[in-house]
Each structure stands twice: as structure tokens, then as C-alpha cells.
Design an enzyme around this catalytic site. Structure first.
Site, mmCIF file in Angstrom:
data_model
loop_
_atom_site.group_PDB
_atom_site.id
_atom_site.type_symbol
_atom_site.label_atom_id
_atom_site.label_comp_id
_atom_site.label_asym_id
_atom_site.label_seq_id
_atom_site.Cartn_x
_atom_site.Cartn_y
_atom_site.Cartn_z
ATOM 1 C CE LYS A 46 -3.533 -0.207 -0.613
ATOM 2 N NZ LYS A 46 -4.646 -0.636 -1.529
HETATM 3 N N1 PMP Z 1 -2.259 -7.592 0.647
HETATM 4 C C1 PMP Z 1 -2.286 -6.842 1.755
HETATM 5 C C2 PMP Z 1 -1.486 -7.302 2.914
HETATM 6 C C3 PMP Z 1 -3.039 -5.653 1.803
HETATM 7 O O1 PMP Z 1 -3.065 -4.900 2.915
HETATM 8 C C4 PMP Z 1 -3.771 -5.268 0.661
HETATM 9 C C5 PMP Z 1 -4.568 -4.001 0.668
HETATM 10 N N2 PMP Z 1 -5.669 -3.975 1.504
HETATM 11 C C6 PMP Z 1 -3.756 -6.107 -0.457
HETATM 12 C C7 PMP Z 1 -2.960 -7.253 -0.438
HETATM 13 C C8 PMP Z 1 -4.577 -5.815 -1.671
HETATM 14 O O2 PMP Z 1 -4.109 -4.741 -2.416
HETATM 15 P P1 PMP Z 1 -5.084 -3.852 -3.260
HETATM 16 O O3 PMP Z 1 -5.797 -2.919 -2.317
HETATM 17 O O4 PMP Z 1 -4.192 -3.111 -4.194
HETATM 18 O O5 PMP Z 1 -6.065 -4.739 -3.952
#
Ligand code: PMP
Length: 333
Positions: A46
Site C-alpha cells: 500500500k
Molecule cells: N495484501 C495486503 C497485505 C493488503 O493490505 C492489501 C490491501 N488492503 C492487499 C494485499 C490488496 O491490495 P489492493 O488494495 O491493491 O487490492
């Protein structure tokens, strides 16, 4: 993360290593590569979205010096906004559902964010963390709402940085990209870039139970089955950042396999990763089995094991949730 002199913290976001998981790859006869997003300054994928969201708001003038950033988040976006915000002199108000791991709340407080824990309620309820953040931003002068779910800067970060880095570091030789989605920014941005470079790259969405994206891709509905303890991924609606993302296929991975993989990766590969990363690796391995020998499958390590220490790596918590790992090898694949 790449070495060398950087002018500031923002410049240290991204350029993370792409690591081949050697023993797993050897066992499968396919290359499984993980993009080490846990090595970003804020410890998760993030950081990229936070950086692009802040920079877009600075450019359009909505974020002024000394301003405040408000966000509703499962934790990692808040952690990234708090750190990068500190680096530029912005305050952060972070609204977090109260079922998230305690270490994420602790980090947010240590980083100086104004943390508001709210009860877990469905999205349709106005007390959902997403709506609470929107209301706070709307009612407070000098604030912006980061809105990671719909802010196009999130997907753009991955289209402009994560995708190109993966393409470059793999030498443009990728058979499949596999990832779960929270906001969808990572999946949609990386897939859009890779498909543009080579439409034959297979893009596969992996969903935990309790999320609608699997049903959405398979049959166009938002049906949900079961539930999951994996944090940061899975969603029951289609966000602006996910809308239109290419998906050649979708698969679902059960929590037990993700937990087994988390412990396998730590024990056998020296990789200490969070739950979404472990679930992604299970999916990447399963997808790779349908690819020819020697194929390359890329996935995302979203965060590290430290964010899940009190849960995925805590014997008592694992036992309480009937998730104590038992595998000796890779039989859970
Ligand atoms: N993995 C983790 C550990 C996350 O915190 C997040 C975001 N909430 C994601 C994957 C998913 O990423 P995205 O928000 O870009 O879909």
C-alpha cells in the site's frame, strides 16, 4: 527499496526485489516469483497507492501544507499514509474496522495517526469504516479523503510502477500473473500493464472465501461463500479500481492452505510473509501446475509476517481458529 541515494522517503517506495521461491519452484518444475512489497518503507504494497494518492492531491491542490489525510482502511493503507504523511508534514485520521490484527493498530498509533476503531458492519450500513472516513473528511476543513477504493491514483501506481518493474525484472517472460485483490488497485494496475506488453500473459484473480470477486469473474454475480481470516484482501463489491480489470480466470483458496503455505515459506524458504502473500503463493503454485514445465508465474507479497504475528504465527490463535499447520511438505497444494 533499491539501493542508492534517495532524495526522500517517497523516492524509496517501490523498486522492490522480485524473488524466485527456489525450493517451491524446484518442486513444481515451474518458476514462482514473488514481488517483495513487504520491503517497502511502510512494510506493504500500500505504500505505492499512498504515495500516488498523496502526490495526486498535492498536484490538484486539494492537499495543502499542514493538511490532513483521512482514510478508511484495513490497516496497511493507513500505515502507509501515516508514514508518508509524516514525511511531508500531513496529519492522518485513520478509520479501521476493529477486527484487524492488534499490531496494525499499534503501528498506526506509534506513527502518530489519529486512529478510530469502528465496529465491523456491512458496507450498506452508514457506520461501515468506509462511510465513517468519508463523513469525517467531508466535515473537517483542510482534509482530503484518500478513498483508495475508487481513487484512480491507486491503480495508476501499479500500472506505472509495479507492472513495469515486474515486466523488466522477469525479462518479459511471464506465463501468468496471479493475485488477490482488496481495493483491486494492485491486481488491475499490474494486469493492465502486463496485458498491454503481452496479451498472452494469463491474469488470474485469487479470492479468499467471504469475497465476491470469484463469483463476479466466474458468473457475473456478487455471491459470497464462507469466510476468511486473511486480512487486506477480499471484497463484496466492485470498486472503481477493480472495474474492467482483465481476468482470464479466477480461483478460490481456502484459509487452511494459506496458513500451511505461510509456515512452509518461513520454514523452508526463509520468507516471513503475511496472509495475503501466502494465499497468493498457493494460488500461483496451483495455476502453475496447469502451465507447461518451466513456466513462470508471478505473484505479490503484500506484507510481511510481522503484521500477522499475533495471528498466523501465534500457536494459540491458530489453535482457536482450527488452523494449526500440520503439513510436512507441500501436500496441501
Ligand atoms: N495484501 C495486503 C497485505 C493488503 O493490505 C492489501 C490491501 N488492503 C492487499 C494485499 C490488496 O491490495 P489492493 O488494495 O491493491 O487490492
Amino acid at each position: 527499496m533499491q539501493g542508492g541515494l534517495k532524495p526522500d522517503l517517497f523516492a524509496a517506495v517501490g523498486n522492490t526485489p522480485l524473488i524466485r521461491i527456489p525450493r517451491l519452484s524446484g518442486a513444481l518444475g515451474r518458476n514462482i516469483l514473488g514481488k517483495c512489497e513487504h520491503l517497502n518503507p511502510g512494510g506493504s504494497v500500500k505504500d505505492r497507492a499512498a504515495k500516488f494518492i498523496i502526490e495526486a492531491a498535492e498536484r490538484d491542490g486539494s492537499l495543502q501544507p499542514g493538511g490532513t489525510i483521512v482514510e478508511g482502511t484495513a490497516g496497511n493503507t493507513g500505515i502507509a499514509l501515516a508514514l508518508l504523511g509524516n514525511a511531508r508534514g500531513y496529519r492522518t485520521i485513520i478509520v479501521v474496522p476493529d477486527d484487524q490484527a492488534p499490531e496494525k493498530f499499534e503501528l498506526l498509533r506509534i506513527f502518530g495517526a489519529d486512529v478510530r476503531a469502528v465496529p465491523v458492519v456491512p458496507f450498506a450500513d452508514d457506520n461501515n469504516y468506509y462511510h465513517v472516513a468519508r463523513h469525517i473528511a467531508g466535515q473537517t476543513r483542510g482534509t482530503i479523503w484518500a478513498d483508495q477504493f475508487n481513487n484512480p491514483a491507486n491503480k495508476e501506481a501499479h500500472y506505472r510502477t509495479t507492472g513495469p518493474e515486474i515486466w523488466e525484472d522477469s525479462g518479459g517472460s511471464i506465463d501468468a500473473f496471479v493475485s488477490a485483490a482488496g481495493t483491486g488497485g494492485t491486481y488491475a494496475g499490474v494486469c493492465a500493464y502486463l496485458k498491454e506488453r503481452d496479451p498472452r500473459v494469463r491474469c488470474v484473480l485469487v479470492d479468499p472465501l467471504g469475497s465476491s470477486l470469484y463469483a463476479y469473474i466466474k458468473c457475473g454475480t456478487l455471491d459470497v461463500e464462507g469466510e476468511s481470516v486473511i486480512e487486506g484482501i477480499g471484497i463484496k463489491r466492485i470498486t472503481e479500481n477493480f472495474k474492467g480489470a482483465p481476468a482470464d480466470d479466477a480461483l478460490r483458496v481456502e484459509d487452511r492452505a494459506a496458513v500451511e503455505m505461510a509456515h512452509y515459506l518461513l520454514r523452508e524458504e526463509g520468507l516471513w510473509l503475511g496472509g495475503s502473500a501466502a494465499l497468493n503463493v498457493v494460488a500461483a503454485a496451483r495455476v502453475s501446475k496447469a502451465c507447461p514445465a518451466g513456466a513462470t508465474v508471478v505473484t505479490i507479497f503484500g506484507d510481511g509476517g510481522a503484521r500477522a504475528m499475533s495471528r498466523l504465527y501465534n500457536e494459540q490463535w491458530l489453535a482457536e481458529n482450527d488452523l494449526t499447520p500440520t503439513a510436512r511438505g507441500l501436500e496441501f497444494l
